[in-house]
Write an enzyme that holds these catalytic residues in place. Structure first.
Site, mmCIF file in Angstrom:
data_model
loop_
_atom_site.group_PDB
_atom_site.id
_atom_site.type_symbol
_atom_site.label_atom_id
_atom_site.label_comp_id
_atom_site.label_asym_id
_atom_site.label_seq_id
_atom_site.Cartn_x
_atom_site.Cartn_y
_atom_site.Cartn_z
ATOM 1 N N GLN A 46 0.825 -1.206 0.000
ATOM 2 C CA GLN A 46 0.000 0.000 0.000
ATOM 3 C C GLN A 46 0.864 1.263 0.000
ATOM 4 O O GLN A 46 1.962 1.284 0.586
ATOM 5 C CB GLN A 46 -0.912 0.063 1.236
ATOM 6 C CG GLN A 46 -2.184 -0.758 1.116
ATOM 7 C CD GLN A 46 -2.001 -2.190 1.598
ATOM 8 O OE1 GLN A 46 -1.144 -2.476 2.453
ATOM 9 N NE2 GLN A 46 -2.775 -3.113 1.049
ATOM 10 N N CYS A 75 -6.572 0.939 6.730
ATOM 11 C CA CYS A 75 -5.409 0.045 6.727
ATOM 12 C C CYS A 75 -4.868 0.027 8.149
ATOM 13 O O CYS A 75 -4.326 1.036 8.619
ATOM 14 C CB CYS A 75 -4.351 0.554 5.748
ATOM 15 S SG CYS A 75 -2.891 -0.499 5.645
ATOM 16 N N ASN A 159 -13.256 -0.956 5.852
ATOM 17 C CA ASN A 159 -13.025 -1.635 4.575
ATOM 18 C C ASN A 159 -13.645 -3.025 4.683
ATOM 19 O O ASN A 159 -13.780 -3.574 5.770
ATOM 20 C CB ASN A 159 -11.527 -1.669 4.232
ATOM 21 C CG ASN A 159 -10.704 -2.403 5.292
ATOM 22 O OD1 ASN A 159 -11.138 -2.643 6.406
ATOM 23 N ND2 ASN A 159 -9.491 -2.800 4.921
ATOM 24 N N HIS A 161 -14.461 -6.966 4.769
ATOM 25 C CA HIS A 161 -13.772 -8.224 5.085
ATOM 26 C C HIS A 161 -14.742 -9.392 5.078
ATOM 27 O O HIS A 161 -15.860 -9.277 5.560
ATOM 28 C CB HIS A 161 -13.098 -8.131 6.457
ATOM 29 C CG HIS A 161 -11.858 -7.291 6.451
ATOM 30 N ND1 HIS A 161 -10.616 -7.803 6.181
ATOM 31 C CD2 HIS A 161 -11.684 -5.955 6.623
ATOM 32 C CE1 HIS A 161 -9.725 -6.826 6.206
ATOM 33 N NE2 HIS A 161 -10.352 -5.693 6.470
ATOM 34 N N GLU A 210 -5.678 -9.978 0.259
ATOM 35 C CA GLU A 210 -6.128 -8.586 0.315
ATOM 36 C C GLU A 210 -6.666 -8.083 -1.025
ATOM 37 O O GLU A 210 -6.060 -8.308 -2.081
ATOM 38 C CB GLU A 210 -4.980 -7.660 0.749
ATOM 39 C CG GLU A 210 -4.674 -7.712 2.225
ATOM 40 C CD GLU A 210 -3.925 -6.490 2.700
ATOM 41 O OE1 GLU A 210 -4.181 -5.397 2.143
ATOM 42 O OE2 GLU A 210 -3.065 -6.629 3.592
ATOM 43 N N CYS A 219 -2.293 -8.348 7.778
ATOM 44 C CA CYS A 219 -3.382 -7.401 7.475
ATOM 45 C C CYS A 219 -4.004 -6.993 8.804
ATOM 46 O O CYS A 219 -4.580 -7.840 9.498
ATOM 47 C CB CYS A 219 -4.412 -8.067 6.563
ATOM 48 S SG CYS A 219 -5.809 -7.002 6.147
ATOM 49 N N THR A 221 -6.513 -4.695 9.585
ATOM 50 C CA THR A 221 -7.984 -4.708 9.628
ATOM 51 C C THR A 221 -8.496 -6.145 9.504
ATOM 52 O O THR A 221 -9.530 -6.495 10.077
ATOM 53 C CB THR A 221 -8.597 -3.856 8.494
ATOM 54 O OG1 THR A 221 -8.012 -4.245 7.234
ATOM 55 C CG2 THR A 221 -8.366 -2.371 8.742
ATOM 56 N N GLY A 222 -7.711 -6.987 8.804
ATOM 57 C CA GLY A 222 -8.093 -8.395 8.673
ATOM 58 C C GLY A 222 -8.023 -9.129 9.998
ATOM 59 O O GLY A 222 -8.880 -9.970 10.307
HETATM 60 N N1 LIG Z 1 -6.336 -4.148 0.940
HETATM 61 C C1 LIG Z 1 -7.139 -3.375 1.896
HETATM 62 C C2 LIG Z 1 -6.380 -2.130 2.401
HETATM 63 C C3 LIG Z 1 -5.152 -2.478 3.255
HETATM 64 C C4 LIG Z 1 -5.507 -3.226 4.508
HETATM 65 C C5 LIG Z 1 -4.354 -3.931 5.245
HETATM 66 N N2 LIG Z 1 -3.047 -3.794 4.700
HETATM 67 C C6 LIG Z 1 -4.387 -3.608 6.742
HETATM 68 O O1 LIG Z 1 -3.328 -3.610 7.388
HETATM 69 O O2 LIG Z 1 -5.517 -3.399 7.267
HETATM 70 C C7 LIG Z 1 -8.450 -2.933 1.204
HETATM 71 O O3 LIG Z 1 -8.459 -2.785 -0.024
HETATM 72 O O4 LIG Z 1 -9.433 -2.724 1.930
#
Ligand SMILES: N[C@H](CCC[C@H](N)C(=O)O)C(=O)O
Length: 276
Positions: A46, A75, A159, A161, A210, A219, A221-222
């Site tokens: 990113q 993120c 975002n 998930h 992602e 990740c 948020t993941g």
């Molecule tokens: N690919 C994610 C954004 C980056 C999330 C990730 N790198 C994190 O640490 O939360 C999306 O398109 O929603």
């Protein structure tokens, strides 16, 4: 134009961070994708563009662009990197920061032990908030993809998930099922797809395909989404260690109505300049 940047990473999820406060930054989707290229460009998962706050109660705003040039709303690993970046660049002396993105506001704390804790706000569970094409909120949604019906949890941290429980995360079909679910028509904005192995009530192993990147080493948020989904299924306690291929995050969620806390590292790898 020569653009200075910091190359950073959070558990191997890697970033290029640029300061758009001190200098204007104009990059289109193609330029971002070229910069993300690991041979023709700098290489990153990113791009994080740090901007002046958009409202008085925020210290900094940052925008997130995936390696394919698509913009994301949040993120988690990037939030920790931005908190460290603005402090190290002398843009603030605060150790408690309010950060905002296009879809979320959060409180970042630079801990004395070097970790950064982010209050990620409340998870969004209504299908319309994810967004997910289901009428009613459910703990598990049945989604048919590639001739197989998957039972998945779904949540937004700002975002989208989708989280699938698997018996063995090392053997999870990340490269095949990941894109199938990520680009499924039920997710009109696509989705990040987590493959979660619940080891016990305090430990989860996780791999994430992602949106806009593919599988990453971590990740943020993941990890938050996986803990929310596992707790909604009664599988985990309030505090969970989430171990990803790049390392571990500590996530706390007390349940619906509560915010999600995430603690983990963020490192500067090198400083550079790039011609754009
Ligand atoms: N690919 C994610 C954004 C980056 C999330 C990730 N790198 C994190 O640490 O939360 C999306 O398109 O929603």
């Amino acid at each position: 134009m020569i653009m200075p940047f910091s190359k950073m990473q959070g558990l191997g999820n890697d970033f290029v961070v640029v300061d758009a406060i001190s200098q204007p930054v104009y990059l289109n989707q193609g330029q971002i994708a070229n910069l993300a290229h690991r041979n023709f460009g700098i290489g990153f998962d990113q791009l994080l563009i740090v901007e002046a706050p958009q409202h008085p109660e925020s210290d900094f705003h940052f925008r997130i662009f995936n390696a394919d040039g698509s913009e994301a709303g949040h993120c988690g690993n990037g939030a920790r990197a931005v908190a460290k970046y603005v402090r190290q660049k002398g843009l603030t002396w605060k150790k408690q920061l309010r950060l905002s993105t296009n879809t979320a506001t959060m409180q970042a704390t630079l801990e004395d032990n070097g970790l950064i804790t982010i209050d990620m706000g409340k998870p969004r569970l209504e299908p319309a908030q994810i967004p997910l094409r289901f009428a009613e909120k459910q703990v598990l949604y049945s989604i048919d993809a590639g001739g197989i019906s998957y039972k998945v949890g779904a949540v937004s941290m700002g975002n989208p998930h989708c989280v699938l429980k698997v018996d063995n995360v090392e053997k999870a079909p990340v490269q095949t099922v990941g894109p199938l679910l990520s680009q499924h028509s039920y997710f009109p904005a696509q989705a990040n797809v987590g493959f979660m192995e619940v080891v016990d009530r305090q430990n989860i192993k996780l791999r994430v395909f992602e949106r806009g990147v593919g599988e990453t080493l971590a990740c943020g948020t993941g990890a938050c989404a996986a803990v929310v989904v596992s707790r909604l299924q009664g599988l985990t306690d309030e505090k969970v260690k989430v171990t990803l291929p790049g390392g571990s995050l500590w996530i706390t969620w007390q349940g619906e109505g509560s915010t999600v806390l995430m603690s983990g590292p963020a490192k500067v790898v090198f400083e550079g300049q790039v011609e754009v």
